[in-house]
Scaffold this motif. Sequence first.
Motif, PDB file in Angstrom:
ATOM      1  N   VAL A 517       0.833  -1.198   0.000  1.00  0.00           N
ATOM      2  CA  VAL A 517       0.000   0.000   0.000  1.00  0.00           C
ATOM      3  C   VAL A 517       0.871   1.253   0.000  1.00  0.00           C
ATOM      4  CG1 VAL A 517      -1.567   1.374   1.417  1.00  0.00           C
ATOM      5  CG2 VAL A 517      -2.028  -1.048   1.059  1.00  0.00           C
ATOM      6  N   VAL A 518       1.878   1.288   0.873  1.00  0.00           N
ATOM      7  CA  VAL A 518       2.751   2.455   0.982  1.00  0.00           C
ATOM      8  C   VAL A 518       3.497   2.691  -0.327  1.00  0.00           C
ATOM      9  CG1 VAL A 518       4.775   3.385   2.166  1.00  0.00           C
ATOM     10  CG2 VAL A 518       2.968   2.266   3.484  1.00  0.00           C
ATOM     11  N   LYS A 519       3.924   1.625  -0.977  1.00  0.00           N
ATOM     12  CA  LYS A 519       4.632   1.760  -2.260  1.00  0.00           C
ATOM     13  C   LYS A 519       3.725   2.288  -3.366  1.00  0.00           C
ATOM     14  CE  LYS A 519       8.088  -1.876  -1.517  1.00  0.00           C
ATOM     15  NZ  LYS A 519       8.541  -3.228  -1.935  1.00  0.00           N
ATOM     16  N   ASN A 520       2.453   1.856  -3.351  1.00  0.00           N
ATOM     17  CA  ASN A 520       1.536   2.210  -4.437  1.00  0.00           C
ATOM     18  C   ASN A 520       0.961   3.614  -4.335  1.00  0.00           C
ATOM     19  OD1 ASN A 520       1.679  -0.158  -5.930  1.00  0.00           O
ATOM     20  ND2 ASN A 520       0.056  -1.171  -4.767  1.00  0.00           N
ATOM     21  N   CYS A 521       0.848   4.151  -3.121  1.00  0.00           N
ATOM     22  CA  CYS A 521       0.173   5.440  -2.923  1.00  0.00           C
ATOM     23  C   CYS A 521       1.208   6.564  -2.902  1.00  0.00           C
ATOM     24  CB  CYS A 521      -0.633   5.430  -1.624  1.00  0.00           C
ATOM     25  SG  CYS A 521      -1.961   4.212  -1.626  1.00  0.00           S
ATOM     26  N   ASN A 522       1.425   7.183  -4.042  1.00  0.00           N
ATOM     27  CA  ASN A 522       2.479   8.179  -4.180  1.00  0.00           C
ATOM     28  C   ASN A 522       2.224   9.452  -3.390  1.00  0.00           C
ATOM     29  OD1 ASN A 522       3.831   6.484  -5.982  1.00  0.00           O
ATOM     30  ND2 ASN A 522       2.734   7.323  -7.748  1.00  0.00           N
ATOM     31  N   GLU A 523       0.966   9.714  -3.028  1.00  0.00           N
ATOM     32  CA  GLU A 523       0.628  10.965  -2.342  1.00  0.00           C
ATOM     33  C   GLU A 523       0.154  10.733  -0.904  1.00  0.00           C
ATOM     34  OE1 GLU A 523      -2.089  13.247  -4.735  1.00  0.00           O
ATOM     35  OE2 GLU A 523      -1.097  12.636  -6.591  1.00  0.00           O
ATOM     36  N   LEU A 524       0.369   9.537  -0.377  1.00  0.00           N
ATOM     37  CA  LEU A 524      -0.137   9.201   0.956  1.00  0.00           C
ATOM     38  C   LEU A 524       0.463  10.106   2.024  1.00  0.00           C
ATOM     39  CD1 LEU A 524      -2.003   7.074   2.289  1.00  0.00           C
ATOM     40  CD2 LEU A 524       0.055   5.745   2.789  1.00  0.00           C
ATOM     41  N   ARG A 525      -0.427  10.710   2.836  1.00  0.00           N
ATOM     42  CA  ARG A 525       0.012  11.616   3.889  1.00  0.00           C
ATOM     43  C   ARG A 525      -0.289  11.076   5.281  1.00  0.00           C
ATOM     44  NH1 ARG A 525       1.567  16.477   2.439  1.00  0.00           N
ATOM     45  NH2 ARG A 525       1.169  17.290   4.526  1.00  0.00           N
ATOM     46  N   GLU A 526      -1.365  10.301   5.424  1.00  0.00           N
ATOM     47  CA  GLU A 526      -1.737   9.779   6.738  1.00  0.00           C
ATOM     48  C   GLU A 526      -2.149   8.320   6.614  1.00  0.00           C
ATOM     49  OE1 GLU A 526      -4.617  12.038   8.845  1.00  0.00           O
ATOM     50  OE2 GLU A 526      -3.749  13.983   8.341  1.00  0.00           O
ATOM     51  N   ILE A 527      -1.681   7.499   7.568  1.00  0.00           N
ATOM     52  CA  ILE A 527      -2.105   6.105   7.622  1.00  0.00           C
ATOM     53  C   ILE A 527      -2.273   5.703   9.084  1.00  0.00           C
ATOM     54  CG2 ILE A 527       0.285   5.244   7.500  1.00  0.00           C
ATOM     55  CD1 ILE A 527      -0.873   2.823   5.924  1.00  0.00           C
ATOM     56  N   ASN A 528      -3.402   5.096   9.389  1.00  0.00           N
ATOM     57  CA  ASN A 528      -3.730   4.690  10.757  1.00  0.00           C
ATOM     58  C   ASN A 528      -3.811   3.167  10.799  1.00  0.00           C
ATOM     59  OD1 ASN A 528      -4.763   4.234  13.311  1.00  0.00           O
ATOM     60  ND2 ASN A 528      -6.237   5.917  13.218  1.00  0.00           N
ATOM     61  N   LEU A 529      -2.887   2.552  11.540  1.00  0.00           N
ATOM     62  CA  LEU A 529      -2.790   1.086  11.615  1.00  0.00           C
ATOM     63  C   LEU A 529      -3.086   0.560  13.019  1.00  0.00           C
ATOM     64  CD1 LEU A 529       0.546   0.823   9.584  1.00  0.00           C
ATOM     65  CD2 LEU A 529      -1.754   0.328   8.742  1.00  0.00           C
ATOM     66  N   ARG A 530      -3.734   1.368  13.837  1.00  0.00           N
ATOM     67  CA  ARG A 530      -3.993   0.955  15.212  1.00  0.00           C
ATOM     68  C   ARG A 530      -4.781  -0.354  15.250  1.00  0.00           C
ATOM     69  NH1 ARG A 530      -8.160   2.155  18.537  1.00  0.00           N
ATOM     70  NH2 ARG A 530      -8.918   3.800  17.124  1.00  0.00           N
ATOM     71  N   ASP A 531      -4.338  -1.255  16.103  1.00  0.00           N
ATOM     72  CA  ASP A 531      -4.973  -2.568  16.315  1.00  0.00           C
ATOM     73  C   ASP A 531      -4.904  -3.479  15.092  1.00  0.00           C
ATOM     74  OD1 ASP A 531      -5.618  -1.848  18.909  1.00  0.00           O
ATOM     75  OD2 ASP A 531      -7.595  -1.090  18.351  1.00  0.00           O
ATOM     76  N   CYS A 532      -4.008  -3.176  14.154  1.00  0.00           N
ATOM     77  CA  CYS A 532      -3.701  -4.139  13.077  1.00  0.00           C
ATOM     78  C   CYS A 532      -2.585  -5.037  13.620  1.00  0.00           C
ATOM     79  CB  CYS A 532      -3.271  -3.416  11.803  1.00  0.00           C
ATOM     80  SG  CYS A 532      -4.556  -2.429  11.045  1.00  0.00           S
ATOM     81  N   HIS A 533      -2.962  -6.077  14.340  1.00  0.00           N
ATOM     82  CA  HIS A 533      -2.021  -6.803  15.182  1.00  0.00           C
ATOM     83  C   HIS A 533      -0.966  -7.576  14.399  1.00  0.00           C
ATOM     84  CE1 HIS A 533      -4.606  -5.656  18.439  1.00  0.00           C
ATOM     85  NE2 HIS A 533      -5.644  -6.327  17.941  1.00  0.00           N
ATOM     86  N   ASN A 534      -1.186  -7.794  13.115  1.00  0.00           N
ATOM     87  CA  ASN A 534      -0.212  -8.529  12.313  1.00  0.00           C
ATOM     88  C   ASN A 534       0.728  -7.615  11.537  1.00  0.00           C
ATOM     89  OD1 ASN A 534      -1.229 -11.160  12.990  1.00  0.00           O
ATOM     90  ND2 ASN A 534      -2.960 -10.774  11.617  1.00  0.00           N
ATOM     91  N   VAL A 535       0.688  -6.321  11.853  1.00  0.00           N
ATOM     92  CA  VAL A 535       1.566  -5.357  11.189  1.00  0.00           C
ATOM     93  C   VAL A 535       2.647  -4.918  12.169  1.00  0.00           C
ATOM     94  CG1 VAL A 535       1.699  -3.094  10.079  1.00  0.00           C
ATOM     95  CG2 VAL A 535      -0.307  -4.550   9.708  1.00  0.00           C
ATOM     96  N   ARG A 536       3.883  -4.930  11.709  1.00  0.00           N
ATOM     97  CA  ARG A 536       5.005  -4.530  12.564  1.00  0.00           C
ATOM     98  C   ARG A 536       4.835  -3.088  13.033  1.00  0.00           C
ATOM     99  NH1 ARG A 536      10.217  -5.444   9.062  1.00  0.00           N
ATOM    100  NH2 ARG A 536      11.062  -4.129  10.726  1.00  0.00           N
TER     101      ARG A 536
END
Length: 578
Positions: A517-536
């Motif tokens: 997702v981070v690689k594909n979104c060239n204009e990404l400014r905010e990402i919220n991953l709270r409680d995504c327990h399988n993400v580092r």
Amino acid sequence: MAARNRKKGTVAEQPPWEELPALCWEAVLRRLNSVEDLESVSSVCKQFLHISNTSRTCLSITNRSAPHLGSLLRRFSSLKSIDLRSFRGNPSSVLLEIARFPLPLDRLNLSNQESLRFDGLREVGSKFGALRVLVLSNVGLRGGNADLVSIAESFPSLEELDISCPRRDRSARVTDDGISALSGTLKRLSRIDVSGNRFLSDQSLVVLSVNCPYLRAVEFRGCELITGRGAASLIKNTPQLASLALIGMKEEVIFFEELVDSFRHARGLTSLDFSSSFIWDGLLMSVAEANIPLKSLLLSCTLGFSFDGIQKIMLKHRGIKHLNFVAVDFLTDRDMSMICKDLCSLTYINISHCSNLTMTTLYNLMRQCPFLMAITMETTNLGKDNANETDIVVNSQVIFLSIYTNVNFTDECLKNIARMCPNLQYLDVSDCLKITGNGISGVLKSCPKIRYLEIRGLKNIRNLCIDFELPQLEVLEANDLKLNNEQLTAFISRCRHLKNLDLVHCVHLSTEGVEKVVKNCNELREINLRDCHNVRDDIPFLDWMVSVRPSLRRIVPSCGLVSSEMQDFFLQRGLSYQ
């Protein structure tokens, strides 16, 4: 000739846009939607950097940006508004720094400060005496009335003042004497919010109406000593009053015949807010009969009246543009059908928590309100009825639709909405549990202008299969979905201009999916991953995200709690994590 010179290498090729005068570019850049857009443009060339710096008129100061405040104020020399509501600490030093620069400042927001010392504020006042707007909501005014005197002396040109929701301090109370002293100095005052100052009485409204000849808007919710009699005095003595908010007033303090009679003295009232108050049909009838240019009526969570009162106002004030009937639970589809006939000027309506309203009302609004732009029908009964689909008409004006928590709402209902609102830009169908991925993909295909999509808690979305691009989508709120890595990345790959992505509690995602997702979104400014327990959530992974996507300004890691080491990491890179 130019072509021959370029071939010989004697003249560098000049982009055609560089020939445009700076004034033209200033006019263009001022029309950009956000500060983020200006930041992107500023990296194109030095000319754009200079123009974007001078075009920026607003600045929000946080604890992260405060150490760099001097350089920011030098860079943005045209600032008219400075906002410190997210700053935590002693604001005096920040205010003293602001006072060092010759800015055209006319608005200052100091909300949410635990304690406000007036040395810094007085210094700002000495340099920016022409300040028009001062916001001090949720501030600890330790000096009570004395602080109001200091505000008036420091900013004698104030036109708008907000001292609502003061932090409790037994030794510091704002009373009628303070409002009297304040209003005696601020002769230009046109708008004031004193909500939550519970020691104010009717006398404060009287002195405001007498001392402030330009007063146009007053709000005083949560002032338990203010009654309907005081509001009546304000209306009678202030014929130019345009906005009045009588919020949270109980029957025993609002029920006065003087208030009913006062509306015949009003001339300029365009906005009335009776939210969470007790009112009665007689009061609404008096508003209906008054010769006022009413444009906005808010009756959210209001008690004591009936449909007769509402209908009378609608018949007499057909120019109303803004209606709020939240939790007016006696309203039926038949009632709304009668109201809609008189709402030809309506642009916004909120009828959330009206459990008797169904798709029939939505169809009527679309058909009978040609200028309607925004509809909020949250927690109603959309999908419960068998509305006649022959009543469906296209309303190209509607761009905002929030209908979350309509548990009977289906894909077929969503399909009908897509037919009615081809120019939709904002859609919230969160917690509409019967909606599937097919419904979402269908509405996205029919409404290609959607920029903001909220699909939180849609348990039946197992996939989002689309075979078309979503160039307009900028914000995706996808909390608590069951999408896995492949499903999410396949969808996100179609959203090349996505800026904000909320994935709270998407437990089927892993680090691998977030990387894509981070690689594909060239204009990404905010990402919220709270409680995504399988993400580092370790610093090396966060550092990788920032390096791969330098546009990121806010990251909420999966752990939720941020260690001191991680706070230092975010601070060093200028990132927000909350």
